[in-house]
Write an enzyme that holds these catalytic residues in place. Structure first.
Site, PDB file in Angstrom:
ATOM      1  N   HIS A 140     -15.712 -12.424 -41.159  1.00 15.98           N
ATOM      2  CA  HIS A 140     -15.717 -12.616 -42.617  1.00 15.98           C
ATOM      3  C   HIS A 140     -17.058 -13.000 -43.197  1.00 15.98           C
ATOM      4  O   HIS A 140     -17.154 -13.195 -44.404  1.00 15.98           O
ATOM      5  CB  HIS A 140     -14.717 -13.703 -43.015  1.00 15.98           C
ATOM      6  CG  HIS A 140     -13.304 -13.249 -42.994  1.00 15.98           C
ATOM      7  ND1 HIS A 140     -12.704 -12.684 -44.090  1.00 15.98           N
ATOM      8  CD2 HIS A 140     -12.379 -13.237 -42.011  1.00 15.98           C
ATOM      9  CE1 HIS A 140     -11.461 -12.369 -43.786  1.00 15.98           C
ATOM     10  NE2 HIS A 140     -11.233 -12.683 -42.516  1.00 15.98           N
ATOM     11  N   LYS A 184     -15.448 -18.918 -58.766  1.00 13.02           N
ATOM     12  CA  LYS A 184     -15.439 -18.773 -57.300  1.00 13.02           C
ATOM     13  C   LYS A 184     -15.980 -20.064 -56.725  1.00 13.02           C
ATOM     14  O   LYS A 184     -16.480 -20.904 -57.468  1.00 13.02           O
ATOM     15  CB  LYS A 184     -16.313 -17.592 -56.875  1.00 13.02           C
ATOM     16  CG  LYS A 184     -17.700 -17.608 -57.541  1.00 13.02           C
ATOM     17  CD  LYS A 184     -18.558 -16.422 -57.154  1.00 13.02           C
ATOM     18  CE  LYS A 184     -18.175 -15.135 -57.814  1.00 13.02           C
ATOM     19  NZ  LYS A 184     -17.667 -14.146 -56.889  1.00 13.02           N
ATOM     20  N   LYS A 219      -9.890  -8.502 -58.448  1.00 11.46           N
ATOM     21  CA  LYS A 219      -8.900  -8.985 -59.418  1.00 11.46           C
ATOM     22  C   LYS A 219      -9.366  -8.684 -60.837  1.00 11.46           C
ATOM     23  O   LYS A 219      -8.579  -8.246 -61.683  1.00 11.46           O
ATOM     24  CB  LYS A 219      -8.695 -10.503 -59.259  1.00 11.46           C
ATOM     25  CG  LYS A 219      -8.230 -10.947 -57.886  1.00 11.46           C
ATOM     26  CD  LYS A 219      -8.352 -12.477 -57.742  1.00 11.46           C
ATOM     27  CE  LYS A 219      -8.292 -12.902 -56.287  1.00 11.46           C
ATOM     28  NZ  LYS A 219      -8.767 -14.285 -56.063  1.00 11.46           N
TER      29      LYS A 219
HETATM   30  C1  LIG Z   1      -9.770 -14.767 -55.338  1.00 17.40           C
HETATM   31  C2  LIG Z   1     -10.071 -16.199 -55.279  1.00 17.40           C
HETATM   32  C3  LIG Z   1     -11.238 -16.638 -54.646  1.00 17.40           C
HETATM   33  C4  LIG Z   1     -12.251 -15.691 -54.047  1.00 17.40           C
HETATM   34  O1  LIG Z   1     -13.170 -15.340 -55.067  1.00 17.40           O
HETATM   35  P1  LIG Z   1     -14.558 -14.625 -54.710  1.00 17.40           P
HETATM   36  O2  LIG Z   1     -15.121 -14.318 -56.054  1.00 17.40           O
HETATM   37  O3  LIG Z   1     -14.230 -13.390 -53.952  1.00 17.40           O
HETATM   38  O4  LIG Z   1     -15.364 -15.593 -53.958  1.00 17.40           O
HETATM   39  C5  LIG Z   1     -11.497 -17.991 -54.608  1.00 17.40           C
HETATM   40  N1  LIG Z   1     -10.656 -18.878 -55.158  1.00 17.40           N
HETATM   41  C6  LIG Z   1      -9.533 -18.497 -55.796  1.00 17.40           C
HETATM   42  C7  LIG Z   1      -8.652 -19.532 -56.402  1.00 17.40           C
HETATM   43  C8  LIG Z   1      -9.203 -17.147 -55.869  1.00 17.40           C
HETATM   44  O5  LIG Z   1      -8.073 -16.774 -56.479  1.00 17.40           O
END
Ligand SMILES: *Cc1c(COP(=O)(O)O)cnc(C)c1O
Length: 749
Positions: free
Chosen positions: A305, A490, A602
């Site tokens: 990852h 994030k 998303k």
């Molecule tokens: C999707 C998600 C992440 C991951 O976000 P990235 O932009 O890919 O780092 C982190 N925290 C939550 C609460 C999320 O829903």
């Protein structure tokens, strides 16, 4: 005949609590619905016991709320809402119930998406993890804008979904004491009740040690590992999880022919200690070491990852020997076997492949030597693994490597969080796009249909208004839904470069204040995310954003032009509110550092354009939706590498007035006391590896491209078309596609 739903709930309320639904406490109401869901699942068809299954081992599951998602997948959400309304109650009374937050960020959220997608696609996949006493900490901001952490006591309203399985407890042995692993099972309900899988989370109880020793093992996710004892505790957690899970699995399937009954996917290196533990269990049942090793090779697969060197786990040999000596002995034997096997081959970089070297066990090397499959999580990431991070293994076992680009579940990230858009898409595409997600492509046919674009814009506007309302209640800040929403939510990390995001906001602020760029639209910057409690620079960045927000939001001279908000305690539930309301998704990682990202997907599916670097899955998003419908800036992969060698951030700072002006706001008192953020300032200009993530190298191009995006937003039709193109091209990023690839190419091939 089954009782009608409303009747069923009423009867259960009487049976369970001796009273009607209308007078239940909130906790009782929650327990009632949980009991209803579990009973319904127990009566549902059982899985085919002869079919091979897959298991997902993960130290994190970032689930969010189960109440709505379970009812949604059962097809009972609307009905429940209606029957509660009939008796004067509402699901919204349960809004304050905590998320299930057994994870940090993307990796844990991916695990949750995979479970949802597998169940919804009739793929037999069960999850195994830890039922942490406290989830990821709750974040609040002190009056000076700094992050404070509070324990997430998620069970205060109970846990109506977890089913304790006292009869399947197993013992886990450490050198100094033994503990008991107590499983709790959670039904993972596929969409339309298609199939039910299980997420099994373990709690820890004492056998022959102090209760406090056992309690520590499942107390927190990622305990502080700066000390030896902290490291030892993390090792105990990892071993606790995999040993318990493997004992349950071996008990269920037996060792005979087990390779045709189960495949285990290791989510990053945290559960890789499962490899020697399975061999340990086999050897105890009198299997030869070599047979056990070869069996492990058939059972385990490994997902990488991250390419960050500090995240590739290593365990001190002494720590392993002290804590789980029998397992350490097996690692030594695997290491001997690796040396024996690899010595015979040409072109092997022996030093890089060593499982044990410098007194440490390299978990990624252990995984690569043994596992049948190794995968990265986006095209660029897999290429970087093959060419750099794991090239020494790619040279030996090219056939083990493949790419599995991450995905997200459209049930939570579209159906549950953006019902208005989902309904609109279903009508336009003529089917349930949650079920037949490929059909979302039908939307592309409407790219020149002004009416459709207008309706998409209208849905976005409604979502923005709802978010404004929520933010006003939670953060006390009034936002303008007519403004363009730039969003960066994030985990806070230097490589994700929230500094770029806030420098952009400060740049526009200064423009407006000084009467430049008057033609640009009104703007809102929305930030969210937690910093690890020991991560000093990341915590300073949070404080800087909060301080900048305070000054800018109260500056009368830019009133109505720009606002900034840092949302407190960003989590899955908050994400479900923010993402459907975003216009511009900021994905600003330095190229080559973000393995994939899933937040980016998303946003795309909810109709935001990406303002981002050519990194991780941003690249694939652009390939699908079209470069012209997104805003890419900054260095490309080869450029990062070639510039890094002779990178002098100080020279950039001294020679570029815009860069200097923005960076100086860290120390010149614009947002607080002078030198308040000298720590960040020095990390950009003065430390040994100054500006490690090359913020200043990408800053000017970022401003140029972001300005273009903001200007484009004023043309509602053209901008709305870009949003449409993103939504219509997002089917590939459903985790249904991802888990099908794992199933076909790894688990059941
Ligand atoms: C999707 C998600 C992440 C991951 O976000 P990235 O932009 O890919 O780092 C982190 N925290 C939550 C609460 C999320 O829903």
């Amino acid at each position: 005949m089954e009782k009608p739903f409303e009747e069923k709930l009423k009867v259960m309320s009487r049976e369970k609590f001796g009273k009607g639904i209308e007078i239940l406490s909130c906790d009782e109401l929650y327990a009632l619905i949980g009991a209803y869901v579990n009973e319904k699942c127990d009566n549902h068809k059982k899985n085919d016991p002869k079919r091979k299954r897959a298991a997902y081992f993960s130290i994190e599951y970032l689930i969010g709320r189960l109440l709505e998602s379970n009812l949604y997948n059962m097809g009972n959400l609307i009905l429940t809402q209606k029957s509660l309304t009939d008796v004067g109650r509402s699901l919204s009374e349960l809004n304050e119930i905590e998320d299930y937050a057994f994870g940090n960020g993307g990796l844990g959220r991916l695990a949750a998406c995979f479970l949802d997608s597998a169940a919804s696609n009739e793929i037999p996949l069960d999850g195994f993890g830890i039922r942490y006493k406290y989830g990821l900490f709750k974040q609040s901001f002190a009056s000076d804008g700094s992050q404070q952490e509070h324990p997430d006591d998620w069970q205060t309203q109970g846990d109506p979904f977890g089913i304790k399985k006292e009869g399947e407890c197993v013992q886990v042995n450490f050198a100094d004491y033994s503990v008991k692993a107590v499983p709790y099972d959670y039904h993972v309900i596929g969409y339309n009740f298609k199939c039910i899988n299980t997420l099994r989370l373990y709690e820890c109880a004492a056998v022959n040690c102090h209760e406090s020793d056992a309690a520590r093992i499942y107390e927190y996710l990622y305990p502080d590992d700066s000390s030896w004892e902290g490291k030892r505790l993390r090792l105990r957690q990892q071993y606790f999880l995999v040993s318990a899970a493997l004992q349950n699995i071996v008990a269920r399937y037996g060792l005979e022919d087990i390779e045709n009954k189960i495949k285990i996917q290791l989510n990053d290196t945290h559960p890789v200690i499962a490899i020697p533990e399975l061999i340990n269990l086999c050897v105890k049942q009198n299997m030869d070491f070599e047979d056990a090793l070869s069996l492990s090779g058939k059972i385990f697969a490994y997902t990488n990852h991250t390419v960050m060197p500090e995240a590739l786990e290593e365990w001190d040999c002494e720590l392993l020997r002290q804590t789980i000596p029998q397992v350490y002995g097996i690692i030594q034997k695997i290491n001997d076997m690796a040396i024996f096997q690899l010595r015979g081959q040409s072109d092997v970089d022996f030093n890089k492949c060593a499982i044990i070297s410098d007194g440490k066990v390299k978990m990624a090397n252990l995984a690569c030597f043994v596992c049948s499959d190794i995968n990265g999580v986006a095209s660029l990431h897999t290429e970087i693994l093959k060419e750099r991070v794991l090239s020494h293994w790619y040279n030996i076992y090219p056939e083990k490597f493949s790419n599995k680009t991450n995905g997200i579940t459209q049930r939570r990230w579209l159906g549950l969080s953006n019902a208005a858009l989902t309904d609109f898409l279903c009508r336009l595409c003529g089917c349930d796009i949650i079920e037949e997600t490929e059909k979302i492509e039908e939307l592309l046919k409407f790219k020149d249909d002004e009416e459709v674009i207008k309706q998409l814009c209208e849905i976005k506007k409604i979502n923005k208004k709802a978010l404004c309302q929520h933010i006003k209640e939670k953060e006390g800040i009034e936002l303008d839904p007519e403004s363009v929403f730039f969003v960066q939510v994030k985990r806070i990390h230097e490589y994700k470069r929230q500094l770029l995001g806030i420098f952009l906001a400060v740049y526009f602020y200064l423009c407006f204040k000084e009467g430049r760029n008057k033609e640009l639209p009104k703007m809102t910057f929305i930030f969210g995310g937690k910093a690890a409690s020991s991560y000093k620079t990341a915590k300073s960045v949070i404080r800087f954003i909060n301080n900048a927000a305070e000054v800018i939001n109260s500056d009368e001279s830019v009133k109505g032009k720009i606002k900034i908000v840092f949302c407190e305690n960003y989590n899955v539930s908050y994400a479900q509110k923010i993402i459907p309301a975003a216009d511009i998704s900021m994905q600003l990682s330095l190229v080559g550092t973000e393995a994939s990202g899933t937040g980016n997907m998303k946003f795309m599916m909810n109709g935001a354009v990406t303002l981002g670097t050519y990194d991780g899955a941003n690249i694939e998003i652009c390939e699908k939706a079209g470069q012209q419908n997104n805003y890419i800036f900054g260095m490309r992969a080869d450029e990062v590498i070639s510039r890094k060698e002779s990178y002098r951030p100080k020279e950039l700072y001294e020679s570029n007035a815009v860069i200097k002006r923005l960076v100086d706001t860290l120390i010149d008192g614009t947002f607080g006391k002078e030198n308040d953020f000298a720590h960040i300032y020095d990390s950009l200009l003065n430390t040994h590896d100054a500006d490690r993530f090359m913020v200043l190298a990408d800053l000017c191009d970022f401003i140029t491209v972001a300005t273009k995006a903001a200007a484009d937003y004023k043309n509602k039709l053209d901008f709305g078309r870009k949003c449409l193109m993103n939504i219509g091209s997002s089917a590939y990023f459903s985790s249904d596609r991802t888990v099908r690839e794992y199933a076909e190419e790894i688990w059941f091939k």
